[in-house]
Design a protein around this motif. Sequence first.
Motif, short mmCIF file in Angstrom:
data_model
loop_
_atom_site.label_atom_id
_atom_site.label_comp_id
_atom_site.label_asym_id
_atom_site.label_seq_id
_atom_site.Cartn_x
_atom_site.Cartn_y
_atom_site.Cartn_z
N MET A 1 13.80 -82.28 71.93
CA MET A 1 14.67 -82.14 70.78
C MET A 1 13.89 -81.69 69.55
SD MET A 1 16.32 -83.84 73.06
CE MET A 1 15.73 -85.47 73.32
N LEU A 2 13.12 -80.70 69.71
CA LEU A 2 12.32 -80.14 68.63
C LEU A 2 13.11 -78.97 68.03
CD1 LEU A 2 9.48 -80.19 67.29
CD2 LEU A 2 8.76 -78.61 69.07
N ARG A 3 13.41 -79.03 66.74
CA ARG A 3 14.20 -78.00 66.07
C ARG A 3 13.62 -77.75 64.68
NH1 ARG A 3 16.15 -78.24 70.41
NH2 ARG A 3 18.15 -78.94 71.15
N PHE A 4 13.33 -76.50 64.37
CA PHE A 4 12.85 -76.19 63.03
C PHE A 4 13.01 -74.71 62.74
CE2 PHE A 4 9.21 -75.88 65.85
CZ PHE A 4 8.54 -74.74 65.44
N ARG A 5 12.77 -74.36 61.50
CA ARG A 5 12.74 -72.95 61.12
C ARG A 5 11.43 -72.68 60.41
NH1 ARG A 5 17.21 -72.63 56.25
NH2 ARG A 5 16.01 -73.84 54.75
N ILE A 6 11.02 -71.44 60.52
CA ILE A 6 9.84 -70.95 59.81
C ILE A 6 10.35 -69.92 58.81
CG2 ILE A 6 7.76 -69.52 60.02
CD1 ILE A 6 7.14 -72.12 61.16
N SER A 7 9.81 -69.98 57.61
CA SER A 7 10.14 -68.94 56.63
C SER A 7 9.00 -68.79 55.66
CB SER A 7 11.44 -69.27 55.88
OG SER A 7 11.21 -70.28 54.92
N LYS A 8 9.07 -67.75 54.88
CA LYS A 8 8.08 -67.50 53.83
C LYS A 8 8.51 -68.15 52.52
CE LYS A 8 9.78 -62.98 52.46
NZ LYS A 8 9.55 -63.13 51.05
N TYR A 9 9.61 -68.89 52.56
CA TYR A 9 10.18 -69.48 51.36
C TYR A 9 9.74 -70.93 51.20
CZ TYR A 9 13.11 -65.47 52.38
OH TYR A 9 13.54 -64.22 52.69
N ASP A 10 9.07 -71.23 50.10
CA ASP A 10 8.58 -72.57 49.81
C ASP A 10 9.78 -73.51 49.61
OD1 ASP A 10 7.50 -74.90 48.69
OD2 ASP A 10 6.03 -73.80 47.51
N PRO A 11 9.92 -74.55 50.42
CA PRO A 11 11.09 -75.43 50.30
C PRO A 11 11.17 -76.15 48.95
CG PRO A 11 9.64 -76.14 52.11
CD PRO A 11 9.05 -74.91 51.52
N ARG A 12 10.07 -76.24 48.22
CA ARG A 12 10.09 -76.88 46.90
C ARG A 12 10.84 -76.03 45.88
NH1 ARG A 12 3.75 -77.49 46.60
NH2 ARG A 12 4.13 -75.37 47.25
N LEU A 13 11.12 -74.76 46.23
CA LEU A 13 11.81 -73.87 45.30
C LEU A 13 13.29 -73.69 45.67
CD1 LEU A 13 9.02 -71.16 44.92
CD2 LEU A 13 9.54 -73.08 43.40
N PHE A 165 6.27 -71.62 55.94
CA PHE A 165 6.65 -73.01 55.84
C PHE A 165 7.53 -73.39 57.02
CE2 PHE A 165 5.92 -71.29 51.67
CZ PHE A 165 5.09 -72.24 51.09
N ARG A 166 7.30 -74.59 57.56
CA ARG A 166 8.09 -75.12 58.68
C ARG A 166 8.97 -76.23 58.13
NH1 ARG A 166 4.45 -76.22 63.04
NH2 ARG A 166 3.79 -78.08 61.93
N GLU A 167 10.27 -76.14 58.44
CA GLU A 167 11.23 -77.16 58.00
C GLU A 167 12.08 -77.59 59.19
OE1 GLU A 167 13.11 -75.96 53.99
OE2 GLU A 167 12.56 -74.06 54.98
N ALA A 168 12.38 -78.87 59.27
CA ALA A 168 13.31 -79.36 60.30
C ALA A 168 14.64 -78.65 60.09
CB ALA A 168 13.46 -80.86 60.20
N PHE A 169 15.16 -78.03 61.15
CA PHE A 169 16.39 -77.24 61.00
C PHE A 169 16.89 -76.83 62.38
CE2 PHE A 169 19.19 -74.02 59.30
CZ PHE A 169 19.43 -74.42 57.99
N THR A 170 18.17 -76.91 62.61
CA THR A 170 18.77 -76.45 63.85
C THR A 170 19.26 -75.02 63.66
OG1 THR A 170 19.42 -78.68 64.47
CG2 THR A 170 20.59 -76.87 65.55
N SER A 171 18.99 -74.18 64.61
CA SER A 171 19.39 -72.78 64.51
C SER A 171 20.90 -72.63 64.39
CB SER A 171 18.91 -72.01 65.74
OG SER A 171 19.46 -70.71 65.74
N PRO A 172 21.36 -71.81 63.46
CA PRO A 172 22.79 -71.53 63.39
C PRO A 172 23.23 -70.62 64.56
CG PRO A 172 21.60 -70.26 61.74
CD PRO A 172 20.61 -71.17 62.38
N TYR A 173 22.29 -70.13 65.33
CA TYR A 173 22.60 -69.25 66.46
C TYR A 173 22.54 -69.98 67.78
CZ TYR A 173 21.57 -66.02 62.72
OH TYR A 173 21.57 -65.37 61.50
#
Length: 174
Positions: A1-13, A165-173
């Motif tokens: 049950m590992l779910r996350f997203r990677i993005s170039k967007y800093d979650p603090r912003l 950045f890696r954030e806990a997140f379930t894919s919308p797809y």
Amino acid sequence: MLRFRISKYDPRLRDNQGRYLKPEWTSISDIGRTFAGEVLTAEAYLKVEDAYVVAIRDFLSACQIDLVRVTDLETRADLSSDCDRLTLAARGVSLSDVQALREGALIPVETLEPVLRAALRELIWFRLSGRDGGYVHFGYDYYVYFGCEIDPGEVTLTEPPADLFREAFTSPYA
């Protein structure tokens, strides 16, 4: 049950609704445009694209996925335009790599790089699936979603490459 997203967007912003607040580029088509006073160059774009390719490979390796299946393949209608040929040119992506991709294709992870880059460049869209419910999904605005049915304690994930950045997140797809 590992779910996350990677993005170039800093979650603090992000605001309380999760919206990203800083003006940012979101596509290869933004090369040449100015964001926060800096022009996005091809070199800067490719540095980030390279980091995403590393992050995808690292996830698949951590989940012991060495073969993935392509599903829900969508290809841009006309990949023969001058613009698309230029988009394909950098880092070893060829038109034949993209045209050869087929729905249901099984691809060894070690040969996956050209199609990952084509997806990040918005020339194609697809979902990847592998063993243990493993998946990689490409989203809008340079988000990539990951998951597998392995217990998170059984997987050793490396930190994402710098500037991702890696954030806990379930894919919308999913």
